[in-house]
Write an enzyme that holds these catalytic residues in place. Structure first.
Site, mmCIF file in Angstrom:
data_model
loop_
_atom_site.group_PDB
_atom_site.id
_atom_site.type_symbol
_atom_site.label_atom_id
_atom_site.label_comp_id
_atom_site.label_asym_id
_atom_site.label_seq_id
_atom_site.Cartn_x
_atom_site.Cartn_y
_atom_site.Cartn_z
ATOM 1 N N PRO A 10 87.731 38.773 74.139
ATOM 2 C CA PRO A 10 87.534 37.550 73.358
ATOM 3 C C PRO A 10 87.113 36.336 74.189
ATOM 4 O O PRO A 10 87.604 36.132 75.299
ATOM 5 C CB PRO A 10 88.910 37.309 72.716
ATOM 6 C CG PRO A 10 89.868 38.113 73.516
ATOM 7 C CD PRO A 10 89.094 39.298 74.022
ATOM 8 N N ASN A 11 86.192 35.607 73.614
ATOM 9 C CA ASN A 11 85.690 34.326 74.137
ATOM 10 C C ASN A 11 84.748 34.445 75.326
ATOM 11 O O ASN A 11 84.198 33.436 75.773
ATOM 12 C CB ASN A 11 86.853 33.375 74.497
ATOM 13 C CG ASN A 11 87.739 33.094 73.298
ATOM 14 O OD1 ASN A 11 87.237 32.682 72.251
ATOM 15 N ND2 ASN A 11 89.023 33.334 73.412
ATOM 16 N N ARG A 18 82.061 27.435 77.895
ATOM 17 C CA ARG A 18 83.520 27.401 77.794
ATOM 18 C C ARG A 18 84.140 27.004 79.134
ATOM 19 O O ARG A 18 83.952 27.710 80.135
ATOM 20 C CB ARG A 18 83.981 28.815 77.447
ATOM 21 C CG ARG A 18 85.449 29.023 77.491
ATOM 22 C CD ARG A 18 85.773 30.520 77.526
ATOM 23 N NE ARG A 18 87.185 30.701 77.416
ATOM 24 C CZ ARG A 18 87.836 31.794 77.757
ATOM 25 N NH1 ARG A 18 87.182 32.835 78.219
ATOM 26 N NH2 ARG A 18 89.134 31.867 77.627
ATOM 27 N N TYR A 23 85.239 28.875 84.365
ATOM 28 C CA TYR A 23 84.475 30.114 84.161
ATOM 29 C C TYR A 23 83.005 30.029 84.579
ATOM 30 O O TYR A 23 82.281 31.014 84.468
ATOM 31 C CB TYR A 23 84.573 30.537 82.687
ATOM 32 C CG TYR A 23 85.991 30.853 82.263
ATOM 33 C CD1 TYR A 23 86.655 31.946 82.803
ATOM 34 C CD2 TYR A 23 86.666 30.056 81.343
ATOM 35 C CE1 TYR A 23 87.967 32.236 82.425
ATOM 36 C CE2 TYR A 23 87.972 30.341 80.954
ATOM 37 C CZ TYR A 23 88.618 31.433 81.507
ATOM 38 O OH TYR A 23 89.901 31.729 81.146
ATOM 39 N N ASN A 72 86.817 43.479 81.218
ATOM 40 C CA ASN A 72 87.482 42.173 81.199
ATOM 41 C C ASN A 72 88.000 41.990 79.778
ATOM 42 O O ASN A 72 87.262 41.556 78.881
ATOM 43 C CB ASN A 72 86.516 41.046 81.570
ATOM 44 C CG ASN A 72 87.239 39.699 81.646
ATOM 45 O OD1 ASN A 72 88.417 39.602 81.295
ATOM 46 N ND2 ASN A 72 86.529 38.665 82.083
ATOM 47 N N ALA A 75 91.916 37.469 77.122
ATOM 48 C CA ALA A 75 93.299 37.152 76.727
ATOM 49 C C ALA A 75 94.082 38.398 76.305
ATOM 50 O O ALA A 75 95.312 38.448 76.475
ATOM 51 C CB ALA A 75 93.293 36.127 75.595
ATOM 52 N N GLU A 96 89.660 46.794 86.143
ATOM 53 C CA GLU A 96 89.979 45.553 85.412
ATOM 54 C C GLU A 96 89.400 44.378 86.199
ATOM 55 O O GLU A 96 89.635 44.273 87.408
ATOM 56 C CB GLU A 96 91.507 45.425 85.305
ATOM 57 C CG GLU A 96 91.964 44.119 84.680
ATOM 58 C CD GLU A 96 93.499 43.988 84.662
ATOM 59 O OE1 GLU A 96 94.210 45.006 84.831
ATOM 60 O OE2 GLU A 96 93.966 42.854 84.490
ATOM 61 N N HIS A 98 88.538 40.001 86.251
ATOM 62 C CA HIS A 98 88.686 38.655 85.694
ATOM 63 C C HIS A 98 87.803 37.711 86.480
ATOM 64 O O HIS A 98 87.679 37.834 87.707
ATOM 65 C CB HIS A 98 90.145 38.187 85.754
ATOM 66 C CG HIS A 98 91.052 39.083 84.984
ATOM 67 N ND1 HIS A 98 91.122 39.050 83.611
ATOM 68 C CD2 HIS A 98 91.876 40.080 85.380
ATOM 69 C CE1 HIS A 98 91.973 39.974 83.207
ATOM 70 N NE2 HIS A 98 92.433 40.623 84.258
ATOM 71 N N SER A 100 88.341 34.379 86.645
ATOM 72 C CA SER A 100 89.240 33.452 87.337
ATOM 73 C C SER A 100 90.340 34.240 88.058
ATOM 74 O O SER A 100 90.574 35.418 87.766
ATOM 75 C CB SER A 100 89.862 32.481 86.329
ATOM 76 O OG SER A 100 90.666 33.187 85.391
ATOM 77 N N ARG A 105 96.965 30.845 87.910
ATOM 78 C CA ARG A 105 96.977 30.086 86.654
ATOM 79 C C ARG A 105 98.351 30.186 85.966
ATOM 80 O O ARG A 105 99.338 30.508 86.602
ATOM 81 C CB ARG A 105 95.832 30.584 85.767
ATOM 82 C CG ARG A 105 94.469 30.412 86.458
ATOM 83 C CD ARG A 105 93.323 30.866 85.590
ATOM 84 N NE ARG A 105 93.213 30.055 84.382
ATOM 85 C CZ ARG A 105 92.463 30.388 83.324
ATOM 86 N NH1 ARG A 105 91.767 31.513 83.326
ATOM 87 N NH2 ARG A 105 92.402 29.606 82.271
#
Ligand code: DQA
Length: 142
Positions: A10-11, A18, A23, A72, A75, A96, A98, A100, A105
């Site tokens: 998502p996103n 964004r 990102y 990825n 969320a 996997e 990411h 960031s 975080r």
């Protein structure tokens, strides 16, 4: 020909617009076109969804025939037992990724339902995280 599937959650479709300070300013489409140009001998499939079950469907679809999956789950990484179970169930290795550094975080991003079933995790290198995952798959094919 080596077949690599990239699956985004998502996103990630909003990449470029964004939170660019986290990102980056490049859209995934632009990055992906570049990746395809740079690795003409790889057969890529690309899928993005904002819907958890569609990501599970895609993992099941590519998870027995592809050489590698770069995932990825965004969320859903931190919430989805179902995606973790799918990664565990399929035969194709999953890396996997990411964009960031999730460990730098908020603490809710420190847990992943995927990592324990993944071949490895690459996080924090921006879009290069995807290319590093790809290089790992290609290296293992030699
Ligand atoms: C992300 C990190 C996740 O915590 C976040 O929900 C995302 C993107 C990343 O690529 O850095 O949407 O997976």
């Amino acid at each position: 020909m080596t077949r690599i599937a990239i699956i985004n959650g998502p996103n990630i479709n909003l990449l470029g617009k964004r939170e660019p300070e986290i990102y980056g300013a490049v859209s995934f489409d632009a990055f992906f076109k570049n990746l395809q140009d740079n690795y003409p001998n790889i057969q890529f499939s690309y899928f993005q969804s904002n819907i958890e079950g569609e990501i599970i469907d895609k993992l099941q679809e590519v998870g027995y025939t592809y050489d590698g999956i770069i995932l990825n789950a965004a969320a859903y990484t931190h919430t989805s037992v179902g995606i973790g179970d799918a990664v565990k169930a399929i035969k194709t290795p999953v890396i996997e990724v990411h964009i960031s550094n999730v460990w730098a975080r908020e603490s809710f991003r420190h847990n992943s339902y995927i990592s324990a079933h993944a071949k490895g995790v690459i996080a924090g290198f921006g879009l290069q995280s995807y290319e590093l995952a790809l290089l790992s798959f290609l290296d293992n094919k030699k």
